[in-house]
Structures are given as C-alpha cells and as structure tokens.
Design an enzyme around this catalytic site. Structure first.
Site, PDB file in Angstrom:
ATOM      1  N   LYS A  17     104.368   9.492  97.149  1.00  0.00           N
ATOM      2  CA  LYS A  17     105.715   9.689  97.451  1.00  0.00           C
ATOM      3  C   LYS A  17     106.223   8.952  96.098  1.00  0.00           C
ATOM      4  O   LYS A  17     107.344   9.744  95.523  1.00  0.00           O
ATOM      5  CB  LYS A  17     105.956   8.604  98.558  1.00  0.00           C
ATOM      6  CG  LYS A  17     105.183   9.089  99.775  1.00  0.00           C
ATOM      7  CD  LYS A  17     105.722   8.078 101.082  1.00  0.00           C
ATOM      8  CE  LYS A  17     105.452   6.514 100.833  1.00  0.00           C
ATOM      9  NZ  LYS A  17     103.842   6.390 100.801  1.00  0.00           N
ATOM     10  N   ARG A  92     110.093   3.866 108.334  1.00  0.00           N
ATOM     11  CA  ARG A  92     108.745   3.633 108.851  1.00  0.00           C
ATOM     12  C   ARG A  92     108.466   3.236 109.849  1.00  0.00           C
ATOM     13  O   ARG A  92     107.402   3.567 110.401  1.00  0.00           O
ATOM     14  CB  ARG A  92     108.110   2.517 108.007  1.00  0.00           C
ATOM     15  CG  ARG A  92     107.299   2.950 106.503  1.00  0.00           C
ATOM     16  CD  ARG A  92     106.821   1.623 105.917  1.00  0.00           C
ATOM     17  NE  ARG A  92     105.673   2.007 105.036  1.00  0.00           N
ATOM     18  CZ  ARG A  92     105.807   1.919 103.826  1.00  0.00           C
ATOM     19  NH1 ARG A  92     107.092   2.154 103.158  1.00  0.00           N
ATOM     20  NH2 ARG A  92     104.723   2.103 103.101  1.00  0.00           N
ATOM     21  N   ARG A 131      94.675   3.328  91.607  1.00  0.00           N
ATOM     22  CA  ARG A 131      96.286   3.329  91.215  1.00  0.00           C
ATOM     23  C   ARG A 131      96.587   2.201  90.301  1.00  0.00           C
ATOM     24  O   ARG A 131      95.859   1.083  90.800  1.00  0.00           O
ATOM     25  CB  ARG A 131      97.148   3.180  92.751  1.00  0.00           C
ATOM     26  CG  ARG A 131      98.506   2.737  92.325  1.00  0.00           C
ATOM     27  CD  ARG A 131      99.608   3.058  93.474  1.00  0.00           C
ATOM     28  NE  ARG A 131      99.342   2.445  94.712  1.00  0.00           N
ATOM     29  CZ  ARG A 131      99.868   2.691  95.711  1.00  0.00           C
ATOM     30  NH1 ARG A 131     101.142   3.829  95.765  1.00  0.00           N
ATOM     31  NH2 ARG A 131      99.647   2.002  97.014  1.00  0.00           N
ATOM     32  N   ARG A 164      97.890  -3.003  92.360  1.00  0.00           N
ATOM     33  CA  ARG A 164      98.682  -4.044  93.331  1.00  0.00           C
ATOM     34  C   ARG A 164      97.897  -4.944  94.408  1.00  0.00           C
ATOM     35  O   ARG A 164      96.711  -4.489  94.796  1.00  0.00           O
ATOM     36  CB  ARG A 164      99.538  -2.835  94.430  1.00  0.00           C
ATOM     37  CG  ARG A 164     100.876  -2.646  93.845  1.00  0.00           C
ATOM     38  CD  ARG A 164     101.485  -1.398  94.523  1.00  0.00           C
ATOM     39  NE  ARG A 164     101.545  -1.397  96.095  1.00  0.00           N
ATOM     40  CZ  ARG A 164     101.887  -0.391  96.630  1.00  0.00           C
ATOM     41  NH1 ARG A 164     102.507   0.394  96.226  1.00  0.00           N
ATOM     42  NH2 ARG A 164     101.829  -0.594  98.140  1.00  0.00           N
ATOM     43  N   ARG A 175      97.113  -0.691 106.767  1.00  0.00           N
ATOM     44  CA  ARG A 175      98.311   0.091 106.251  1.00  0.00           C
ATOM     45  C   ARG A 175      98.168   1.512 106.880  1.00  0.00           C
ATOM     46  O   ARG A 175      99.190   2.065 107.513  1.00  0.00           O
ATOM     47  CB  ARG A 175      98.489   0.226 104.932  1.00  0.00           C
ATOM     48  CG  ARG A 175      99.130  -1.140 104.125  1.00  0.00           C
ATOM     49  CD  ARG A 175      98.748  -1.143 102.565  1.00  0.00           C
ATOM     50  NE  ARG A 175      99.247  -0.239 101.696  1.00  0.00           N
ATOM     51  CZ  ARG A 175      98.859  -0.025 100.506  1.00  0.00           C
ATOM     52  NH1 ARG A 175      97.980  -0.887 100.001  1.00  0.00           N
ATOM     53  NH2 ARG A 175      99.615   0.981  99.935  1.00  0.00           N
TER      54      ARG A 175
HETATM   55  P1  ADP Z   1     103.016   2.673 100.040  1.00  0.00           P
HETATM   56  O1  ADP Z   1     103.028   2.882  98.443  1.00  0.00           O
HETATM   57  O2  ADP Z   1     101.421   2.100 100.536  1.00  0.00           O
HETATM   58  O3  ADP Z   1     103.290   3.809 100.771  1.00  0.00           O
HETATM   59  P2  ADP Z   1     105.268   1.066  99.695  1.00  0.00           P
HETATM   60  O4  ADP Z   1     105.246   0.582  98.470  1.00  0.00           O
HETATM   61  O5  ADP Z   1     106.058   1.974 100.223  1.00  0.00           O
HETATM   62  O6  ADP Z   1     103.640   1.201  99.991  1.00  0.00           O
HETATM   63  O7  ADP Z   1     105.356  -0.453 100.539  1.00  0.00           O
HETATM   64  C1  ADP Z   1     104.438  -1.287 100.282  1.00  0.00           C
HETATM   65  C2  ADP Z   1     104.453  -2.501 101.538  1.00  0.00           C
HETATM   66  O8  ADP Z   1     106.022  -2.972 101.769  1.00  0.00           O
HETATM   67  C3  ADP Z   1     104.205  -1.771 102.814  1.00  0.00           C
HETATM   68  O9  ADP Z   1     102.861  -1.856 103.119  1.00  0.00           O
HETATM   69  C4  ADP Z   1     105.007  -3.005 103.780  1.00  0.00           C
HETATM   70  O10 ADP Z   1     104.464  -4.065 103.903  1.00  0.00           O
HETATM   71  C5  ADP Z   1     106.370  -3.195 103.141  1.00  0.00           C
HETATM   72  N1  ADP Z   1     107.016  -2.043 103.256  1.00  0.00           N
HETATM   73  C6  ADP Z   1     107.860  -1.310 102.485  1.00  0.00           C
HETATM   74  N2  ADP Z   1     108.474  -0.294 103.050  1.00  0.00           N
HETATM   75  C7  ADP Z   1     108.903  -0.732 104.491  1.00  0.00           C
HETATM   76  C8  ADP Z   1     109.584  -0.371 105.642  1.00  0.00           C
HETATM   77  N3  ADP Z   1     110.314   0.491 105.563  1.00  0.00           N
HETATM   78  N4  ADP Z   1     109.346  -1.312 106.709  1.00  0.00           N
HETATM   79  C9  ADP Z   1     108.514  -2.363 106.630  1.00  0.00           C
HETATM   80  N5  ADP Z   1     107.867  -2.563 105.785  1.00  0.00           N
HETATM   81  C10 ADP Z   1     107.844  -2.009 104.410  1.00  0.00           C
HETATM   82  P1  ADP Z   2     102.906   6.460  97.222  1.00  0.00           P
HETATM   83  O1  ADP Z   2     104.193   5.982  96.871  1.00  0.00           O
HETATM   84  O2  ADP Z   2     102.774   7.592  98.568  1.00  0.00           O
HETATM   85  O3  ADP Z   2     102.036   5.312  97.896  1.00  0.00           O
HETATM   86  P2  ADP Z   2     101.777   7.023  94.517  1.00  0.00           P
HETATM   87  O4  ADP Z   2     102.767   8.004  94.183  1.00  0.00           O
HETATM   88  O5  ADP Z   2     102.004   5.567  94.207  1.00  0.00           O
HETATM   89  O6  ADP Z   2     101.767   7.102  96.238  1.00  0.00           O
HETATM   90  O7  ADP Z   2     100.225   7.783  94.551  1.00  0.00           O
HETATM   91  C1  ADP Z   2      99.189   7.074  94.645  1.00  0.00           C
HETATM   92  C2  ADP Z   2      98.166   7.158  93.503  1.00  0.00           C
HETATM   93  O8  ADP Z   2      97.774   8.507  93.435  1.00  0.00           O
HETATM   94  C3  ADP Z   2      98.651   7.074  92.207  1.00  0.00           C
HETATM   95  O9  ADP Z   2      97.475   6.206  91.545  1.00  0.00           O
HETATM   96  C4  ADP Z   2      99.219   8.398  91.606  1.00  0.00           C
HETATM   97  O10 ADP Z   2      99.026   8.394  90.127  1.00  0.00           O
HETATM   98  C5  ADP Z   2      97.961   9.166  92.352  1.00  0.00           C
HETATM   99  N1  ADP Z   2      98.675  10.612  92.677  1.00  0.00           N
HETATM  100  C6  ADP Z   2      99.785  10.922  92.840  1.00  0.00           C
HETATM  101  N2  ADP Z   2     100.088  12.215  93.252  1.00  0.00           N
HETATM  102  C7  ADP Z   2      98.786  12.806  93.018  1.00  0.00           C
HETATM  103  C8  ADP Z   2      98.249  13.999  93.037  1.00  0.00           C
HETATM  104  N3  ADP Z   2      99.138  15.140  93.563  1.00  0.00           N
HETATM  105  N4  ADP Z   2      97.015  14.233  92.724  1.00  0.00           N
HETATM  106  C9  ADP Z   2      96.121  13.118  92.250  1.00  0.00           C
HETATM  107  N5  ADP Z   2      96.690  11.844  92.149  1.00  0.00           N
HETATM  108  C10 ADP Z   2      98.100  11.550  92.583  1.00  0.00           C
END
Ligand code: ADP
Ligand code: ADP
Ligand code: ZN
Length: 221
Positions: A17, A92, A131, A164, A175
């Site tokens: 994302k 979420r 990551r 992270r 998660r």
């Molecule tokens: P990921 O990259 O794993 O999808 P995010 O960076 O979006 O995670 O979020 C990291 C953490 O922040 C989540 O695991 C949660 O604890 C908190 N968080 C983020 N967005 C929300 C939301 N919309 N509602 C509740 N908690 C959230």
């Molecule tokens: P999210 O925001 O959904 O938690 P991220 O964008 O941070 O996910 O991506 C998670 C990890 O996977 C990062 O290390 C990113 O560089 C890698 N990644 C993202 N998209 C791809 C893809 N299409 N193929 C391989 N690795 C990816």
C-alpha cells in the site's frame, strides 16, 4: 472518463500500500494520508497521541477507533484535500468506514474508488521481514525487492533507514489476525457500494502500478 481522485488503498500488512501510494500521489498530485505514518510520526515526536498509540502498535493491535477517526477528521479538513486524497491504512474497521462516510459528506468528496491490493500470506511474510523504512519521510524499501541507491539511506530525503518495531514475526501474526477479523469485511462493504477494484499485488512494483493506473485513468503504461 471522470478523474478519480478521492481514493482509498487497502490490503493486508505488507501488501504494498505504502509503495504504491508514493507513486499514486505523485501521479495525481493529491495528499497521501497514511494513519500508520501519522502514528509513527507522533511516536517519534513523543506527543500524547504517540505515547498512547505506541503500546497498541508495537503489539500489532489496532489503535482504538475514536482516536483514529479524530486524527483522520482533522487531516481531511485541511485545504490540501479539496482536490482529492489517498487514504492508506484507513478505514480498517467497519465502524471507521461508517464514520468516514460521514466525514466525506461534510467535505463533499465521497469516495470514487477503493483499490484492494491482493497478496497471499507467504509473500506478506517475505515482504514484511525484508522491509526497511525511512523514519523521516515514511518511504519504504526492501532488502531484495526495492533497494535504495545508497545502502541504508533513503533515496528521497537521505534519512537513515530502519526496521519497524512491529515488523517482527510475533507482531505480524497479531496484525494478520486483525486484518482477517476486522479489516477484510470492508472488501464486501465497498464491493456492495460498487467502489471496489482488486489488483493483483503479487506482480512486480511497476506492473502493480500500471494496473492501478488502468483502473484510475484507463491508460496502462
Ligand atoms: P501496515 O503497513 O502493516 O499495513 P500501517 O503502517 O498502516 O501498517 O499501520 C501500522 C499500525 O498502526 C497498525 O498495525 C495499527 O496498530 C496502527 N494503525 C494504522 N492505521 C490504523 C487504523 N486505521 N486503525 C487502527 N489502527 C491503525
Ligand atoms: P504496506 O504499506 O501495505 O504495509 P509496503 O508498501 O510497505 O506495504 O511494502 C511492504 C514491503 O514489500 C516493502 O519492503 C516494499 O518495498 C515491498 N514491496 C512492495 N510492493 C512490492 C512488490 N510488488 N513486489 C515485491 N516487493 C514489494
Ligand atoms: Zn526518506
């Protein structure tokens, strides 16, 4: 075709994302609203919000709805959202989705499209464990799939990349459960409103992005 600029991107943790959001907001010139990034910023700054959120985030649990909704309400009310927005990681829960509907009515910018990035569990574990993120600007990298030009340094702002705290196997398990139980129902929610577009997130980063552009503009690159 009407320009689609009121957007949500959703998908399990590690789906890509954030990576796609960086590219989408550059292409469309809209603000990237990531609740995860906002919480992490508050944690670095040590604000009350940051301290409160920290305990939930490090364990992999969702931050309570009322706190999260208040944060998004404030952000959406800023003038830069008048031209559109990309919400990443929000909503979420179904409760957040209903609250968002209300907020968007207030600013008169209802959602145009919900991009759902589809990725299987095995790939998620791989992506999360490799990551690395920039604490300064939020950009994310991967030790194999998206290396920065300079080892350990952010291409965009030269911040020092970190892993992270919640990208551990224990926290990821919590998660993924939270995603299955609380977030996944949103797929049906937006499908029934005819807003959902599912994207194959297992492809490489550029191909995922061109599929997204196809949905948003009808032009693949
Ligand atoms: P990921 O990259 O794993 O999808 P995010 O960076 O979006 O995670 O979020 C990291 C953490 O922040 C989540 O695991 C949660 O604890 C908190 N968080 C983020 N967005 C929300 C939301 N919309 N509602 C509740 N908690 C959230
Ligand atoms: P999210 O925001 O959904 O938690 P991220 O964008 O941070 O996910 O991506 C998670 C990890 O996977 C990062 O290390 C990113 O560089 C890698 N990644 C993202 N998209 C791809 C893809 N299409 N193929 C391989 N690795 C990816
Ligand atoms: Zn950076």
């Amino acid at each position: 075709m009407k320009e689609l600029k009121n957007l949500i991107i959703m998908g399990p943790p590690g789906a890509g994302k954030g990576t796609q959001s960086e590219k989408i907001v550059e292409e469309l010139n809209i603000p990237h609203i990531s609740t995860g990034d906002m919480f992490r910023e508050a944690m670095i700054q040590g604000t009350e919000l940051g301290k409160m959120a920290q305990q939930y985030i490090n364990e992999g649990k969702l931050v309570p709805d009322d706190v999260t909704i208040a944060l998004v309400k404030e952000r959406l009310s800023r003038p830069d959202c008048a031209n559109g927005y990309l919400l990443d990681g929000f909503p979420r829960t179904l409760y957040q989705a209903d609250a968002l509907d209300e907020l968007l009515k207030e600013i008169n910018r209802p959602v145009d499209k919900v991009l759902n990035i589809d990725v299987d569990k095995e790939a998620l574990i791989n992506r999360i464990s490799g990551r690395r993120v920039c604490p300064k600007c939020g950009n994310s990298y991967h030790i194999s799939y998206k290396k920065p030009h300079k080892d350990g340094i952010c291409d965009a702002c030269e911040g020092v990349l970190i892993q992270r705290k919640d990208d551990t196997p224990e926290s990821l398990k919590v998660r993924l459960d939270a995603y299955e139980n609380q977030t996944k129902p949103l797929i049906n929610y937006y499908q029934s409103k005819n807003l959902l577009a599912s994207i194959d997130g297992l492809q490489d980063i550029e191909k995922v992005f061109s599929d997204i552009l196809l949905v948003l503009k009808g032009d693949a690159r």
